[in-house]
Design an enzyme around this catalytic site. Structure first.
Site, short mmCIF file in Angstrom:
data_model
loop_
_atom_site.label_atom_id
_atom_site.label_comp_id
_atom_site.label_asym_id
_atom_site.label_seq_id
_atom_site.Cartn_x
_atom_site.Cartn_y
_atom_site.Cartn_z
N ALA A 58 4.54 6.83 -1.22
CA ALA A 58 5.96 6.99 -1.53
C ALA A 58 6.18 7.57 -2.92
O ALA A 58 7.02 8.45 -3.11
CB ALA A 58 6.67 5.63 -1.42
N PHE B 239 0.81 -1.22 0.00
CA PHE B 239 0.00 0.00 0.00
C PHE B 239 0.83 1.26 0.00
O PHE B 239 0.41 2.31 -0.48
CB PHE B 239 -0.96 -0.01 1.20
CG PHE B 239 -0.36 0.39 2.52
CD1 PHE B 239 -0.44 1.69 2.98
CD2 PHE B 239 0.25 -0.56 3.34
CE1 PHE B 239 0.10 2.05 4.21
CE2 PHE B 239 0.78 -0.20 4.56
CZ PHE B 239 0.71 1.10 5.00
N LYS B 240 2.05 1.18 0.51
CA LYS B 240 2.87 2.37 0.65
C LYS B 240 3.41 2.88 -0.68
O LYS B 240 3.99 3.96 -0.74
CB LYS B 240 4.00 2.10 1.64
CG LYS B 240 3.44 1.87 3.04
CD LYS B 240 4.46 1.37 4.04
CE LYS B 240 3.79 1.14 5.38
NZ LYS B 240 4.69 0.58 6.39
N ASP B 241 3.20 2.12 -1.74
CA ASP B 241 3.60 2.59 -3.06
C ASP B 241 2.92 3.92 -3.40
O ASP B 241 3.51 4.78 -4.04
CB ASP B 241 3.24 1.55 -4.14
CG ASP B 241 4.23 0.40 -4.21
OD1 ASP B 241 5.43 0.64 -3.95
OD2 ASP B 241 3.82 -0.72 -4.51
N THR C 156 7.52 -0.16 4.15
CA THR C 156 7.84 1.25 3.90
C THR C 156 9.15 1.38 3.15
O THR C 156 9.26 2.13 2.18
CB THR C 156 7.92 2.04 5.22
OG1 THR C 156 6.65 2.03 5.85
CG2 THR C 156 8.33 3.48 4.96
#
Length: 442
Positions: A111, A106-108, A145
Site C-alpha cells: 500500500a 503485511f499490506k503496509d 487491506t
C-alpha cells in the site's frame, strides 16, 4: 515495461496505465510482459545488503524502465521505513513478521509503495501540464487491506480513497484503522460480504459513465503496484536466514508457507521465485474457504460464496489472483501442484494450533499466521527450513486471541491511537446502482 491482461483480450498497457486502471478493459488482471532474472551475484551477496537495498534491486526489475533511478530509490526507501524480521518459533520453523509497519499488517508494504508510485505519476503530470488531477482509489477489504491502503495514502495530495468493507465482518480494531481517519479517506460500510465489496469495485471499473466522470483505480492486490512490491519481503527473509547460516549453497532448502485469501501475497512470492529466489516449495494455507485447496486436489476451480471464519482476512470464495497463478503457469495444473501444496483448517483447528503454539513456545499467533504455522508443522521435510508469514499483529484480534490463549495480549500504542478515534462511515447497500449514484454525486 509493458503489461498484458490475463484474459489476453486487451491492448498492452504501460506501467502507469496498469496502475491507474487497476483492472484491464477485458476484466483481466495485468501481468508484466517479462519477469527479469536477478544475477547469481545478487544472491551471493544478499546477506550483506539492507532490506531497502535488496528491495531496490527487485524494484528495478519491475519498475526501473518507467521510474527514474533517484525517484525509485526514494519510493522504496520511504516505503520501507520498518523491518520485516524473521523470528524462530521452533526447530526449523520461523515466522516472517510482517506486522511492524504503520497499521501492523503485511499490506503496509504494497500500500505504501503504490501510494508513492501513484503520487510520482501525478506530480510528473502536473509538472508537465500545470493541471491538477485527482485520482480516486477504490479498495475492497476483508480486514487489513483497508487500513493499510487508507494509512498508506493518508494525506497524499491528489488522491482520495474509498474503502468498501463488509458490515460487521471485520474486527473492531481493524475497522477503527480506516473509519477514524477522515481527510482524504472515506469508509463505505457495505451490507454484504467481502466478495460483494470486491464485485462493486470491479463493476465500477467497467462502467464507462462512471469512469468518464472520475479517474478511478484500485489498491487491492489486483493492482500490479500493490502486489509486486510484496515480493520484497520474501527476498529479505532469505537474506536473514542466510545470515544465520541456514540457507545458501550446501545448506537447507527454504520452504515458504503463506496464509492465503485473495492470493496476491503468494503470487508475489511466486514472482520472486521466477526471479531466482531459491524457494524449494510454497504452501498455500487456507481457512474453511478451501477453493484453492480443492483445485490442487482435483484440477477443477469452483468458486464458492465466502464463509465467515476466525481468520477473516482470508474469507474469500473467489480469489482474484488465482488468474495470475494460472497465467504464470500457462494453466498447467500439474506444474502448479509441483510448486505449491495446500492446506485447509477449520476454526476449531485454528484455535487448537494457536493455543498449542502459545503453550509450547510462548509465541503468539494471530488466526491467519496459525494456518501457516500448522501447515509448515505438518508438511516440512528433513533438510528444509520453513518460513510462515505472520501477516498481522495478534493484538488486532485481541478478544479472540486472549480467549483462545488464555492470555492478555498488550495492544501497541499505534493501535490504541486508532481505537480512540471517532468512527466515520457511509452505509451502502449491496447494490451497484446505489454505489454508482453515490460516486456520480462526488
Amino acid at each position: 515495461m509493458k503489461y498484458y491482461s490475463t484474459n489476453h483480450k486487451a491492448p498492452m498497457a504501460t506501467l502507469r496505465e496498469a496502475v491507474e486502471h487497476g483492472l484491464a478493459p477485458d476484466r483481466g488482471l495485468y501481468m508484466p510482459e517479462t519477469i527479469k532474472h536477478l544475477p547469481e551475484s545478487f544472491f551471493e551477496n544478499i546477506d550483506k545488503l539492507s532490506f531497502q537495498e535488496i528491495a531496490l534491486e527487485v524494484a528495478r526489475c519491475f519498475f526501473g524502465d518507467d521510474v527514474d533511478e533517484d525517484s525509485l530509490r526514494q519510493i522504496v526507501f520511504d516505503t520501507l521505513a520498518f523491518d520485516t524480521p524473521v523470528h524462530q518459533v521452533k526447530d526449523d520453523i520461523y515466522s516472517l513478521e510482517l506486522f511492524h509497519g504503520p497499521t501492523l499488517a503485511f499490506k503496509d508494504v504494497g500500500a505504501r509503495f503504490m501510494a508513492r508510485l501513484l503520487q510520482y505519476f501525478i506530480k510528473k503530470d502536473e509538472k508537465a501540464t500545470g493541471v491538477h488531477h485527482e485520482v480516486n482509489v477504490l479498495v475492497a477489504t476483508s480486514g487489513d487491506t483497508g487500513s493499510a491502503v487508507a494509512n498508506g495514502f493518508l494525506g497524499i495530495d491528489g488522491i482520495h480513497v474509498y474503502v468498501l468493507y463488509p458490515k460487521g465482518k471485520v474486527s473492531k480494531i481493524q475497522e477503527s484503522q480506516f473509519t477514524t481517519l477522515g481527510r482524504n479517506i472515506t469508509a463505505l460500510e457495505v451490507d454484504g460480504v467481502f466478495d460483494d465489496c470486491q464485485a462493486l469495485v470491479k463493476n465500477a471499473f467497467m462502467d464507462k459513465e462512471l469512469n468518464d466522470h472520475m479517474k478511478l483505480t484500485s489498491a487491492n492486490s489486483i493492482n500490479v503496484a500493490r502486489f509486486l512490491p510484496q515480493a520484497f519481503y520474501y527476498f529479505n527473509a532469505y537474506a536473514q536466514l542466510k545470515r544465520m547460516g541456514l540457507v545458501g549453497p550446501g545448506r537447507k532448502d527454504m520452504v515458504v508457507c503463506v496464509p492465503s485469501g485473495n492470493f496476491g501475497n503468494i503470487t508475489a512470492g511466486l514472482f520472486g521465485a521466477r526471479m531466482g529466489l531459491p524457494v524449494k516449495h510454497f504452501i498455500a494455507a487456507n481457512n474453511a474457504n478451501d477453493i484453492f485447496y480443492n483445485y490442487l486436489q482435483t484440477g477443477v476451480y469452483s468458486p464458492q460464496p465466502s464463509k465467515q471464519t476466525l481468520a477473516n482476512a482470508m474469507d474469500v470464495g473467489d480469489p482474484s489472483n488465482f488468474a495470475r497463478i494460472l497465467d504464470l503457469y500457462n494453466n498447467d495444473w500439474k506444474a502448479i501442484r509441483n510448486d505449491i501444496s495446500g492446506a485447509t483448517y477449520s476454526d476449531d483447528a485454528i484455535r487448537k494450533t494457536m493455543k498449542q503454539c502459545y503453550d509450547e513456545t510462548g509465541y503468539v499467533l494471530d488466526p491467519h499466521g496459525a494456518c501457516g504455522y500448522q501447515a509448515l508443522s505438518e508438511q516440512l521435510q528433513p533438510g528444509q527450513v520453513g518460513i510462515f508469514l505472520e501477516t498481522a499483529h495478534p493484538a488486532k484480534f485481541k478478544e479472540k486471541v486472549d480467549a483462545i490463549d488464555n492470555a492478555d495480549i498488550a495492544i501497541p500504542e499505534r493501535l490504541q491511537a486508532f481505537m480512540r478515534g471517532k468512527k466515520q462511515s457511509v452505509e451502502m447497500p449491496n447494490n451497484f446502482e446505489a454505489f454508482k449514484k453515490y460516486l456520480m454525486q462526488i
